[in-house]
Design an enzyme around this catalytic site. Sequence first.
Site, short mmCIF file in Angstrom:
data_model
loop_
_atom_site.label_atom_id
_atom_site.label_comp_id
_atom_site.label_asym_id
_atom_site.label_seq_id
_atom_site.Cartn_x
_atom_site.Cartn_y
_atom_site.Cartn_z
N VAL A 129 0.83 -1.20 0.00
CA VAL A 129 0.00 0.00 0.00
C VAL A 129 0.87 1.26 0.00
CG1 VAL A 129 -1.98 -1.19 1.02
CG2 VAL A 129 -0.30 -0.12 2.54
N HIS B 3 -4.11 -4.10 -2.94
CA HIS B 3 -4.65 -3.96 -1.58
C HIS B 3 -4.85 -2.50 -1.17
CE1 HIS B 3 -3.06 -8.25 -0.51
NE2 HIS B 3 -4.17 -8.27 -1.22
#
Length: 230
Positions: A88, A104
């Site tokens: 991320v 994600h």
Amino acid sequence: MKKIVVLTGAGMSAESGISTFRDSGGLWEQYRIEDVATPEAFSRNPQLVLDFYNMRRRELLKASPNKGHAGLAEMQDEYDISIITQNVDNLHEKAGSRRVLHLHGELMKARSSVNPDLIIDIDPENPEIKLGDKAPDGSQMRPHIVWFGEAVPMMYEAEREVGKAEVLVVIGTSLNVYPAAGLVHYAPAGIPVYLIDPQEVAVHRQGVHFIKKGASEGVAELRKLLKEII
Ligand code: OAD
């Protein structure tokens, strides 16, 4: 140009000082997934979840891309490189990689807690999401993170991308989390697959070439090996 698809996980950013999840001392030794990374946790204790991601964001803002990220960005001059990351963080982009798909979510983005498509960039000068911060639709803002138990909206695009790969490279993921871990099976049969990780990783696919090194050294070795076959 040969199409190389690179699947990356937390180990890609370890040398940038970002914590991994399942190594000893990793994040999931210090926190329970059920407390900080599920929609139920956010309903039960939003402050704890916001604090967890605010901390991750502060850690990211101090970090820089490592030689592994930089090496992958340089490879764009020679190959058609597409990165699919479970991370991320934004270190691939900061290193200059142009095609990065985040499976994600992204730490530097927030979103509405009712509408997953209402996504807002977070200002690095004001990086905290606080309880009471509202999205334009009036709902509480939440991190733009795919939590456990939530759908992975980019999965179909990722599968299609891996399906077109002529070489697949996997870097720094324990391949524990599905559906991301299943992506290795979407690569066409018989293409070269390289896996860079200092630890053994179980991957149920034939003919995987293991480079047992960290991301920086591993990417340098990958580049040499690719020159021999392409
Ligand atoms: P893990 O923490 O499960 O695995 C990290 C991998 O990186 C391990 O295989 C390590 O051996 C390897 N590693 C450690 N140092 C490295 C280095 N310097 N260079 C290269 N590799 C190194 O992380 P992920 O597989 O990315 O999801 O975890 C997948 C998902 O689980 C994450 O995206 C996150 C987590 O829960 C969510 O939070 C939704």
